[in-house]
Design an enzyme around this catalytic site. Structure first.
Site, PDB file in Angstrom:
ATOM      1  N   ILE A   1       9.840  58.746  11.661  1.00 20.86           N
ATOM      2  CA  ILE A   1      10.704  57.656  12.137  1.00 20.86           C
ATOM      3  C   ILE A   1      10.737  56.503  11.144  1.00 20.86           C
ATOM      4  CG2 ILE A   1       8.939  56.422  13.486  1.00 20.86           C
ATOM      5  CD1 ILE A   1      12.633  57.048  14.472  1.00 20.86           C
TER       6      ILE A   1
ATOM      7  N   ASP B   1       8.272  61.368  25.392  1.00 23.17           N
ATOM      8  CA  ASP B   1       8.473  60.729  24.094  1.00 23.17           C
ATOM      9  C   ASP B   1       9.968  60.526  23.830  1.00 23.17           C
ATOM     10  OD1 ASP B   1       7.279  60.050  21.199  1.00 23.17           O
ATOM     11  OD2 ASP B   1       9.032  61.346  20.933  1.00 23.17           O
TER      12      ASP B   1
ATOM     13  N   LYS C   1       8.696  52.397  19.855  1.00 25.87           N
ATOM     14  CA  LYS C   1       8.580  52.946  21.209  1.00 25.87           C
ATOM     15  C   LYS C   1       7.805  54.247  21.186  1.00 25.87           C
ATOM     16  CE  LYS C   1      11.096  56.707  20.947  1.00 25.87           C
ATOM     17  NZ  LYS C   1      10.647  58.050  21.398  1.00 25.87           N
TER      18      LYS C   1
ATOM     19  N   SER D   1      -0.517  53.937   5.195  1.00 27.79           N
ATOM     20  CA  SER D   1      -0.414  55.308   5.673  1.00 27.79           C
ATOM     21  C   SER D   1      -1.521  56.148   5.056  1.00 27.79           C
ATOM     22  CB  SER D   1       0.947  55.911   5.308  1.00 27.79           C
ATOM     23  OG  SER D   1       1.028  57.270   5.686  1.00 27.79           O
ATOM     24  N   ARG D   2      -1.997  57.118   5.816  1.00 29.88           N
ATOM     25  CA  ARG D   2      -2.996  58.043   5.282  1.00 29.88           C
ATOM     26  C   ARG D   2      -2.349  59.180   4.504  1.00 29.88           C
ATOM     27  NH1 ARG D   2      -6.160  59.933  10.433  1.00 29.88           N
ATOM     28  NH2 ARG D   2      -4.010  59.960  11.182  1.00 29.88           N
TER      29      ARG D   2
END
Length: 310
Positions: A14, A168, A90, A36-37
């Site tokens: 996203i 979701d 969200k 971020s990993r």
């Protein structure tokens, strides 16, 4: 006016598809860091540790969080404790109580917290809301069907506790419903289909109570084959309203309405609203869509179906 610096945490699908392109074109925001990993964003400092980013960039006073809902609370708490405004993808959290806790933290520190609902910014949602005002609603039906393999390929977290499963995507429908219905509704009953090898439902059928007796229902399926179906149909005393393709198309009695000029798109609208909230020193915490999900998981009858595999 100079752009306000923002950091993006959680560089997944996203963020790559929506957040990064939106920020790149925004007149309000400068993407100044990413956390971020697994992924990096070109042209900005990248971190794998959120606390390190906060320490290294005191000039960044806004953070947008795009990771899955279960780990998001700890990131939001850390950001608020560091004096940063927070925008939440969200659904805003894994539980209602944790979002209430974040709301209280933000208020105590004079910071902005924004629980964003991108589907409410779909092109015809405002027009649908306006059209329904003052009309008697006889029935209101939501049909939300898509293929999880297309939208979350291999992402097992959606079927783990807190991942919400069908809700979701289904919460997108509920965010539109709670925006356009003139009167509040509450859940009467639900049936939830759980794959035998998964912890969250893959399909749901919901029945709601409407204060004036309208039949309000929703059918959601995350194992749907074929084209996505994101429809809301309201039968009223003045005709039938249909929102299709998640609010991108609006029909009255089967006739498509004309294009709505001047609407920038879902994520540009979210970030424009976040800019206004920060400038005005306000928060926007609306948990109405998530309340319906919580009710469904509380009231829902569990129906075990076949295993789900990618």
């Amino acid at each position: 006016m100079a752009k306000r610096k923002i950091a993006l945490a959680g560089i997944g699908k996203i963020a790559i598809d929506q957040h990064i392109p939106t920020l790149a074109q925004s007149s309000d925001w400068e993407l100044a860091a990413a956390v971020s990993r697994h992924h990096k964003v070109e042209g900005v400092p990248n971190f794998t540790d959120f606390a390190q980013m906060l320490d290294a960039h005191p000039d960044i006073d806004v953070v947008s969080l795009c990771m899955p809902p279960v780990p998001r609370f700890d990131y939001a708490k850390a950001a608020l404790e560091a004096g940063r405004h927070v925008m939440l993808e969200k659904p805003p959290g894994a539980t209602l109580s944790e979002v209430f806790a974040l709301e209280n933290m933000a208020a105590a520190r004079g910071l902005t917290l924004y629980t964003s609902w991108h589907s409410r910014s779909a092109r015809f949602v405002p027009a649908a809301k306006a059209w329904l005002q003052g009309k008697r609603i006889d029935s209101f039906a939501v049909t939300w069907k898509e293929d999880v393999r297309k939208w979350h390929p291999g992402q097992d977290w959606v079927f783990e506790p807190g991942g919400m499963g069908i809700f979701d995507p289904g919460i997108n429908a509920l965010s539109i419903v709670t925006e356009i219905l003139p009167d509040p509704i509450h859940l009467r009953s639900a049936t939830l289909d759980f794959p035998a090898n998964r912890d969250t439902p893959i399909a749901a059928r919901l029945d709601f109570v409407h204060p004036h007796g309208a039949k309000v229902s929703a059918e959601m399926d995350w194992d749907h084959q074929g084209d996505d179906v994101w429809d809301i149909v309201a039968v009223t005393d003045a005709g039938t309203l249909a929102l299709r393709n998640g609010g991108a198309v609006m029909e009255i009695d089967g006739v498509p309405k004309g294009d709505e000029a001047g609407l920038a798109g879902e994520y540009p609208a979210l970030y424009a609203h976040m800019a206004d909230l920060v400038a005005q020193g306000r928060s926007d915490v609306d948990l109405a869509p998530m309340l319906h999900v919580s009710d469904a998981l509380t009231l829902g009858k569990r129906n075990t179906v076949s295993d789900f595999d990618w």
